[in-house]
Write a protein that holds these residues in place. Structure first.
Motif, PDB file in Angstrom:
ATOM      1  N   ASP A  35     110.032  24.910  16.705  1.00  0.00           N
ATOM      2  CA  ASP A  35     108.602  24.820  17.744  1.00  0.00           C
ATOM      3  C   ASP A  35     108.760  25.759  18.764  1.00  0.00           C
ATOM      4  O   ASP A  35     107.775  25.811  19.520  1.00  0.00           O
ATOM      5  N   ARG A  36     109.816  26.534  18.837  1.00  0.00           N
ATOM      6  CA  ARG A  36     109.922  27.431  20.153  1.00  0.00           C
ATOM      7  C   ARG A  36     108.848  28.493  19.914  1.00  0.00           C
ATOM      8  O   ARG A  36     109.039  29.297  18.805  1.00  0.00           O
ATOM      9  N   LEU A  37     108.298  28.730  21.069  1.00  0.00           N
ATOM     10  CA  LEU A  37     107.340  29.958  20.966  1.00  0.00           C
ATOM     11  C   LEU A  37     108.642  31.313  21.126  1.00  0.00           C
ATOM     12  O   LEU A  37     109.476  31.272  21.751  1.00  0.00           O
ATOM     13  N   ARG A  38     107.848  32.327  20.576  1.00  0.00           N
ATOM     14  CA  ARG A  38     108.679  33.582  20.662  1.00  0.00           C
ATOM     15  C   ARG A  38     107.851  34.461  21.670  1.00  0.00           C
ATOM     16  O   ARG A  38     106.640  34.975  21.369  1.00  0.00           O
ATOM     17  N   ILE A  39     108.291  34.768  23.063  1.00  0.00           N
ATOM     18  CA  ILE A  39     107.540  35.354  23.978  1.00  0.00           C
ATOM     19  C   ILE A  39     107.868  36.732  24.470  1.00  0.00           C
ATOM     20  O   ILE A  39     109.137  36.902  24.766  1.00  0.00           O
ATOM     21  N   VAL A  40     107.099  37.448  24.536  1.00  0.00           N
ATOM     22  CA  VAL A  40     107.466  38.915  25.027  1.00  0.00           C
ATOM     23  C   VAL A  40     106.852  39.016  26.242  1.00  0.00           C
ATOM     24  O   VAL A  40     105.455  38.805  26.364  1.00  0.00           O
ATOM     25  N   MET A  91     105.103  43.908  18.216  1.00  0.00           N
ATOM     26  CA  MET A  91     105.160  43.349  16.950  1.00  0.00           C
ATOM     27  C   MET A  91     106.475  43.348  16.276  1.00  0.00           C
ATOM     28  O   MET A  91     106.840  42.551  15.613  1.00  0.00           O
ATOM     29  N   ALA A  92     107.246  44.210  16.734  1.00  0.00           N
ATOM     30  CA  ALA A  92     108.812  44.128  16.169  1.00  0.00           C
ATOM     31  C   ALA A  92     109.578  42.911  16.569  1.00  0.00           C
ATOM     32  O   ALA A  92     110.370  42.572  15.722  1.00  0.00           O
ATOM     33  N   TYR A  93     109.141  42.290  17.639  1.00  0.00           N
ATOM     34  CA  TYR A  93     109.649  40.901  18.067  1.00  0.00           C
ATOM     35  C   TYR A  93     108.779  39.789  17.266  1.00  0.00           C
ATOM     36  O   TYR A  93     109.326  38.796  17.826  1.00  0.00           O
ATOM     37  N   GLU A  94     107.992  40.041  16.713  1.00  0.00           N
ATOM     38  CA  GLU A  94     107.346  38.802  15.906  1.00  0.00           C
ATOM     39  C   GLU A  94     107.028  37.786  17.089  1.00  0.00           C
ATOM     40  O   GLU A  94     107.135  36.465  16.805  1.00  0.00           O
ATOM     41  N   PRO A  95     106.286  38.264  18.041  1.00  0.00           N
ATOM     42  CA  PRO A  95     105.769  37.243  19.061  1.00  0.00           C
ATOM     43  C   PRO A  95     104.591  36.408  18.722  1.00  0.00           C
ATOM     44  O   PRO A  95     103.890  36.565  18.189  1.00  0.00           O
ATOM     45  N   ASP A  96     104.622  35.163  19.354  1.00  0.00           N
ATOM     46  CA  ASP A  96     103.484  34.309  19.198  1.00  0.00           C
ATOM     47  C   ASP A  96     102.773  34.351  20.605  1.00  0.00           C
ATOM     48  O   ASP A  96     101.487  34.141  20.576  1.00  0.00           O
ATOM     49  N   LEU A  97     103.487  34.731  21.895  1.00  0.00           N
ATOM     50  CA  LEU A  97     102.597  35.142  22.971  1.00  0.00           C
ATOM     51  C   LEU A  97     103.394  36.141  23.600  1.00  0.00           C
ATOM     52  O   LEU A  97     104.480  36.536  23.705  1.00  0.00           O
ATOM     53  N   VAL A  98     102.173  37.125  23.956  1.00  0.00           N
ATOM     54  CA  VAL A  98     102.665  38.347  24.856  1.00  0.00           C
ATOM     55  C   VAL A  98     101.762  38.251  26.142  1.00  0.00           C
ATOM     56  O   VAL A  98     100.520  37.859  26.127  1.00  0.00           O
ATOM     57  N   ILE A  99     102.762  38.436  27.035  1.00  0.00           N
ATOM     58  CA  ILE A  99     102.236  38.221  28.434  1.00  0.00           C
ATOM     59  C   ILE A  99     102.045  39.855  29.045  1.00  0.00           C
ATOM     60  O   ILE A  99     103.123  40.546  29.276  1.00  0.00           O
ATOM     61  N   VAL A 100     100.871  40.237  29.689  1.00  0.00           N
ATOM     62  CA  VAL A 100     100.689  41.473  29.964  1.00  0.00           C
ATOM     63  C   VAL A 100     100.214  41.391  31.422  1.00  0.00           C
ATOM     64  O   VAL A 100      99.479  40.310  31.876  1.00  0.00           O
ATOM     65  N   PRO A 101     100.508  42.507  32.042  1.00  0.00           N
ATOM     66  CA  PRO A 101      99.882  42.536  33.752  1.00  0.00           C
ATOM     67  C   PRO A 101      98.545  42.939  33.742  1.00  0.00           C
ATOM     68  O   PRO A 101      97.850  43.360  32.681  1.00  0.00           O
ATOM     69  N   GLY A 102      97.915  42.411  34.755  1.00  0.00           N
ATOM     70  CA  GLY A 102      96.548  42.500  34.941  1.00  0.00           C
ATOM     71  C   GLY A 102      95.861  43.926  34.999  1.00  0.00           C
ATOM     72  O   GLY A 102      94.952  44.478  34.632  1.00  0.00           O
TER      73      GLY A 102
END
Length: 304
Positions: A35-40, A91-102
């Protein structure tokens, strides 16, 4: 015969018991792994917050500037640019969630749109305006990664520590005033230099709000025009404002500031109240914010 069966059954039962215990312990991690998210994380502030919430195990990659805590450094990818990330690299990390700066430029905004079209959840981590905004940002991120309880604990701890630091500073100031010492000597105004081109920040920014906790007046407030909280001042304006303290986060020092034309006239320079700060502490709104508040308080006490 029964005796033999019982004796023979002891190691079998032990093996079964050990197996079940190990399976139970392992299943916790296995269940969370499924169930773990893959976060970048392309935001240094978000990276620090994620690790403080215990979500570091969910982080698969971070940007080159995410250098804290130590565990995050092992996941740095030099190709991941927070301001204008390449979608293929993310996308190479197959993320579920990507956090970008404002602070996103046109390329960054396109990347965010592209990622969302690929069904990737994207969180834009904009800098808060003040301390309460920082607390809210931590809680929101905690909710996002299913760490709400952990976020509440982190925020609660930060509030308690910061309130205590500010209260102690106020008590010291009032005691000094009561003894006729007039509180902290020098002027209560300051200039915070973000860049050697005289880019500063106002009280309407995150770091500026921290200085306001201690009653300091920001000389850059009157020069706010663009509305982004980071005006570019002129040397003459800074000299004329004559700040009592100068905070530097751009690698400059008292010596280099003193060497600038006309700056020797400024009270802060004349009295040696030019302080080099850790740029990360005053620009990130994670748990280390407490360290920044404490540092400002200690600097002011040392100069009183």
């Amino acid at each position: 015969m029964k005796h033999l069966i019982k004796v023979a059954g002891v190691p079998i039962l032990l093996c079964v018991a050990v197996f079940l215990v190990l399976e139970w312990i392992g299943s916790i991690d296995f269940i969370r792994t499924e169930d773990r998210l893959r976060i970048v994380s392309l935001s240094p502030s978000a990276t620090e917050i994620l690790y403080s919430l215990g979500a570091g195990v969910d982080v698969v990659a971070v940007d080159p500037y995410s250098d804290y805590p130590e565990a995050a450094r092992k996941k740095k990818d030099q190709d991941l640019d927070g301001a204008s990330p390449e979608v293929k690299d993310v996308m190479a990390y197959e993320p579920d969630l990507v956090i970008v700066p404002g602070y996103q430029g046109p390329e960054g905004e396109e990347a965010v749109t592209d990622l969302r079209e690929r069904k990737v959840d994207v969180l834009v981590d904009s800098a808060p305006r003040d301390l309460e905004g920082a607390y809210l940002a931590i809680q929101d991120l905690g909710d996002k990664v299913d760490r709400s309880n952990e976020a509440r604990k982190v925020v609660g701890s930060m509030k308690s520590k910061i309130d205590e630091i500010v209260a102690e500073a106020d008590a010291v100031r009032k005691e000094a005033e009561g003894e006729g010492k007039g509180g902290r000597d020098g002027k209560s105004s300051y200039y915070h230099e973000v860049d050697s081109n005289y880019i500063s920040l106002t009280s309407r920014t995150f770091a500026g709000s921290i200085y306001s906790l201690f009653g300091l007046e920001n000389i850059a407030d009157q020069y706010e025009e663009a509305g982004n909280g980071y005006p570019t001042l002129k040397a003459a304006e800074i000299i004329s404002a004559d700040p009592g303290m100068i905070f530097l986060v751009d690698g400059q020092t008292l010596e280099t500031v003193r060497a600038r034309a006309g700056w020797h006239k400024i009270s802060a320079v004349r009295e040696g109240k030019v302080v080099e700060l850790n740029g990360d502490l005053c620009s990130r709104w994670g748990p280390r914010l407490v360290d920044f508040v404490r540092e400002v308080s200690e600097i002011l006490d040392a100069g009183s």
